[in-house]
Structures are given as C-alpha cells and as structure tokens.
Design a protein around this motif. Sequence first.
Motif, PDB file in Angstrom:
ATOM      1  N   SER A 176       1.631  13.658  16.695  1.00 37.37           N
ATOM      2  CA  SER A 176       1.293  14.854  17.474  1.00 37.37           C
ATOM      3  C   SER A 176       1.473  14.584  18.959  1.00 37.37           C
ATOM      4  N   VAL A 177       2.367  15.343  19.593  1.00 34.40           N
ATOM      5  CA  VAL A 177       2.749  15.111  20.987  1.00 34.40           C
ATOM      6  C   VAL A 177       2.109  16.148  21.911  1.00 34.40           C
ATOM      7  N   ASN A 178       1.446  15.675  22.957  1.00 32.90           N
ATOM      8  CA  ASN A 178       0.905  16.518  24.035  1.00 32.90           C
ATOM      9  C   ASN A 178      -0.001  17.635  23.542  1.00 32.90           C
ATOM     10  N   GLU A 179       0.522  18.874  23.464  1.00 33.73           N
ATOM     11  CA  GLU A 179      -0.303  20.034  23.106  1.00 33.73           C
ATOM     12  C   GLU A 179      -0.600  20.116  21.607  1.00 33.73           C
ATOM     13  N   VAL A 180       0.061  19.275  20.802  1.00 35.96           N
ATOM     14  CA  VAL A 180      -0.227  19.251  19.364  1.00 35.96           C
ATOM     15  C   VAL A 180      -1.507  18.446  19.152  1.00 35.96           C
ATOM     16  N   VAL A 181      -2.527  19.099  18.601  1.00 36.75           N
ATOM     17  CA  VAL A 181      -3.827  18.446  18.417  1.00 36.75           C
ATOM     18  C   VAL A 181      -3.761  17.474  17.246  1.00 36.75           C
ATOM     19  N   VAL A 182      -3.326  17.989  16.099  1.00 34.91           N
ATOM     20  CA  VAL A 182      -3.234  17.189  14.874  1.00 34.91           C
ATOM     21  C   VAL A 182      -2.130  17.748  13.983  1.00 34.91           C
ATOM     22  N   HIS A 183      -1.799  16.978  12.952  1.00 38.98           N
ATOM     23  CA  HIS A 183      -0.889  17.391  11.880  1.00 38.98           C
ATOM     24  C   HIS A 183       0.524  17.694  12.359  1.00 38.98           C
ATOM     25  N   GLY A 184       0.933  17.015  13.443  1.00 42.73           N
ATOM     26  CA  GLY A 184       2.308  17.162  13.898  1.00 42.73           C
ATOM     27  C   GLY A 184       3.265  16.591  12.863  1.00 42.73           C
ATOM     28  N   VAL A 185       4.133  17.432  12.323  1.00 43.76           N
ATOM     29  CA  VAL A 185       5.072  17.005  11.289  1.00 43.76           C
ATOM     30  C   VAL A 185       6.232  16.253  11.952  1.00 43.76           C
ATOM     31  N   ALA A 220       0.849  -1.199   0.000  1.00 41.57           N
ATOM     32  CA  ALA A 220       0.000   0.000   0.000  1.00 41.57           C
ATOM     33  C   ALA A 220       0.878   1.241   0.000  1.00 41.57           C
ATOM     34  N   TYR A 221       0.229   2.400  -0.080  1.00 35.18           N
ATOM     35  CA  TYR A 221       0.962   3.677  -0.091  1.00 35.18           C
ATOM     36  C   TYR A 221       0.463   4.549   1.051  1.00 35.18           C
ATOM     37  N   PRO A 222       1.373   5.208   1.793  1.00 40.48           N
ATOM     38  CA  PRO A 222       0.942   6.128   2.847  1.00 40.48           C
ATOM     39  C   PRO A 222       0.379   7.412   2.238  1.00 40.48           C
ATOM     40  N   SER A 223      -0.930   7.528   2.242  1.00 45.12           N
ATOM     41  CA  SER A 223      -1.624   8.591   1.512  1.00 45.12           C
ATOM     42  C   SER A 223      -1.191   9.993   1.914  1.00 45.12           C
ATOM     43  N   GLU A 224      -0.750  10.153   3.150  1.00 47.39           N
ATOM     44  CA  GLU A 224      -0.393  11.486   3.625  1.00 47.39           C
ATOM     45  C   GLU A 224       0.904  11.991   3.001  1.00 47.39           C
ATOM     46  N   LEU A 225       1.758  11.082   2.566  1.00 45.62           N
ATOM     47  CA  LEU A 225       3.054  11.471   2.008  1.00 45.62           C
ATOM     48  C   LEU A 225       2.854  12.204   0.678  1.00 45.62           C
ATOM     49  N   GLY A 278       3.057  25.366   8.216  1.00 46.33           N
ATOM     50  CA  GLY A 278       1.809  25.273   7.475  1.00 46.33           C
ATOM     51  C   GLY A 278       0.931  24.101   7.850  1.00 46.33           C
ATOM     52  N   TRP A 279       1.295  23.352   8.886  1.00 47.93           N
ATOM     53  CA  TRP A 279       0.552  22.137   9.224  1.00 47.93           C
ATOM     54  C   TRP A 279       0.175  22.027  10.698  1.00 47.93           C
ATOM     55  N   THR A 280       1.144  22.182  11.577  1.00 49.78           N
ATOM     56  CA  THR A 280       0.954  21.822  12.982  1.00 49.78           C
ATOM     57  C   THR A 280      -0.143  22.661  13.644  1.00 49.78           C
ATOM     58  N   VAL A 281      -1.066  21.959  14.321  1.00 49.13           N
ATOM     59  CA  VAL A 281      -2.162  22.611  15.044  1.00 49.13           C
ATOM     60  C   VAL A 281      -1.993  22.315  16.533  1.00 49.13           C
ATOM     61  N   GLU A 309      -0.895  17.498  -0.654  1.00 52.66           N
ATOM     62  CA  GLU A 309      -0.802  18.973  -0.607  1.00 52.66           C
ATOM     63  C   GLU A 309       0.569  19.421  -0.093  1.00 52.66           C
ATOM     64  N   GLY A 310       1.591  18.635  -0.433  1.00 56.63           N
ATOM     65  CA  GLY A 310       2.952  18.978  -0.055  1.00 56.63           C
ATOM     66  C   GLY A 310       3.390  18.471   1.307  1.00 56.63           C
ATOM     67  N   TYR A 311       2.546  17.695   1.999  1.00 56.03           N
ATOM     68  CA  TYR A 311       2.916  17.201   3.328  1.00 56.03           C
ATOM     69  C   TYR A 311       4.140  16.298   3.202  1.00 56.03           C
ATOM     70  N   PRO A 312       5.153  16.477   4.091  1.00 57.22           N
ATOM     71  CA  PRO A 312       6.452  15.837   3.880  1.00 57.22           C
ATOM     72  C   PRO A 312       6.642  14.465   4.510  1.00 57.22           C
ATOM     73  N   ALA A 313       5.606  13.871   5.101  1.00 58.11           N
ATOM     74  CA  ALA A 313       5.800  12.618   5.833  1.00 58.11           C
ATOM     75  C   ALA A 313       4.658  11.643   5.582  1.00 58.11           C
ATOM     76  N   SER A 314       4.814  10.438   6.145  1.00 56.75           N
ATOM     77  CA  SER A 314       3.830   9.364   5.939  1.00 56.75           C
ATOM     78  C   SER A 314       2.752   9.346   7.000  1.00 56.75           C
ATOM     79  N   SER A 315       2.930  10.147   8.045  1.00 61.64           N
ATOM     80  CA  SER A 315       1.972  10.159   9.147  1.00 61.64           C
ATOM     81  C   SER A 315       2.011  11.514   9.835  1.00 61.64           C
ATOM     82  N   CYS A 316       1.005  11.756  10.658  1.00 58.64           N
ATOM     83  CA  CYS A 316       1.008  12.921  11.538  1.00 58.64           C
ATOM     84  C   CYS A 316       1.273  12.403  12.947  1.00 58.64           C
TER      85      CYS A 316
END
Length: 248
Positions: free
Chosen positions: A70-79, A53-58, A218-221, A61-68
């Motif tokens: 997110s540690v502690n205060e990072v809600v989503v999209h932790g690069v 399979a392929y990691p769709s996030e990679l 442009g990603w981390t929330v 829209e230019g996202y640089p990794a295969s996953s998000c």
Amino acid sequence: MIRIKTEKEIELMRESCRIVKETLDFVGKNIRAGMTTKEVDELVYRYITSCGAYPSELGYEGYPASSCVSVNEVVVHGVPSDRVILDGDIVSVDITAEKNGYHGDACRTYLIGNVSAEKKRLVKVTEECFFKAVDGLQAGVPLFDIGYKVQTHAEANGYGVVRALTGHGIGKEMHEDPSVPNYGKKGTGMRLKSGMTICIEPMITMGTYKVNFNREDGWTVTTADGLPAAHYENTVLITDGGVEILTL
C-alpha cells in the motif's frame, strides 16, 4: 469465539511469526524506488516459501497476491501491480505466513528515498501508537484499552484513526475473534485472557479518518482525502505478566 492457545500452539505460532519477521526484514533491505509493487510481492512470496511456509494472503477470499503493498494514500489491501514506487513514497507491506497450520501476521511502513519530514513523522507516530498500546497490556486488561491508547496518541499528534478496519485475533485462522479496534473507551470491552493471540495494527492517517473502498478491485482502501496513511502491525501473545510480541 475466542480461542485460547496451548503452549504447543504458541510454539507453532512462534515459528510462523519468526518467518513473517524475517520476511519483512528481507523486504526492508531490498525495497527501493523504481520497483513495482508487484516486484515487492515477488520478494515476499520467494522468502516465505523458501522457509517452507505459505503466504496466507494468496487466494484468501480470492485475493490475487502474497502480500498487501500500500503506497501513500492507500491505507491497506493495496493489490500488487505495475505501480512504480517513487522516491519519497511511503509503502506499507502487510504479510501473513502459515506454517504447520498456524498463522503469523505483521506490517511495516517503509520510507523510500528522500521522504518528507511530514511523512516520516506520520510513520514514526504510527509505530509509537502500537508500543503505547502494548505498554502495560496483560491478561485482565479491557480490550478497548488498546484502541483508547492508539487513538489518544494519534489524535494528540493531529492524526486520524481509521475506524472502518480493525485488528483481530489470529491462530489456526488468519482472522479470528475478537476484533481489535484502534479507538475505544478506556475500561470497556471484554477482559483479555492469558493465551490469547491478537494482531494490534494502528492504521493512522495524515488527514481524515474516513476511507474509500475500491469497488473495481474489491480490495484497495484509500484515504477519503487522498492524504498519506501509515500502518504498523504485530502479532501479540497475551500473558499474565505482560505480552510477547511474536513478530519481533
């Protein structure tokens, strides 16, 4: 446009969703304090690609990794980066896999080492929010009943419900209609239809529901108050008699 899936399409989605579930199980067995979030991402890439399979996030829209990751205060999209995961952290790993043209999407929040009781409770309630949302869910139920149940359970436990981000439809595209908010008024919204596939993903905070968007990457929330957040997600098939949780 809402896309109702055929039985053949659902079978293809079951395969991609199975890979997502297995990948998250693999991450859960291997994630530990001392790793970087980039090393977690490497685990995700290795497992998904080993399944053909392929990691769709990679590259999405230019996202640089295969996953998000997110540690502690990072809600989503932790690069994924050189950030080291510490004992006591909570880490959300959100992944999407594509195989045979169809996607599966899920997220888990992992407890790393000696996690405080407060963080453990946040993660537990976030997962409960998902299962409250799917209880009784079936074709004909109003869409915003999902968010109503998530919001009711989270706020009853003293937590915030992120409003700036939502769940979504999924299938040939990683993000399809409709948006699936984690808040809402009971009895409102479109009626769900059999054959819809959606991602239900409570994003719950220990403090304020307000978030900040990182303008540099442009990603981390992150939470606006710096307090922890947890995230739990599954891909769900709506049927006439209930739901099938494809990533379980």
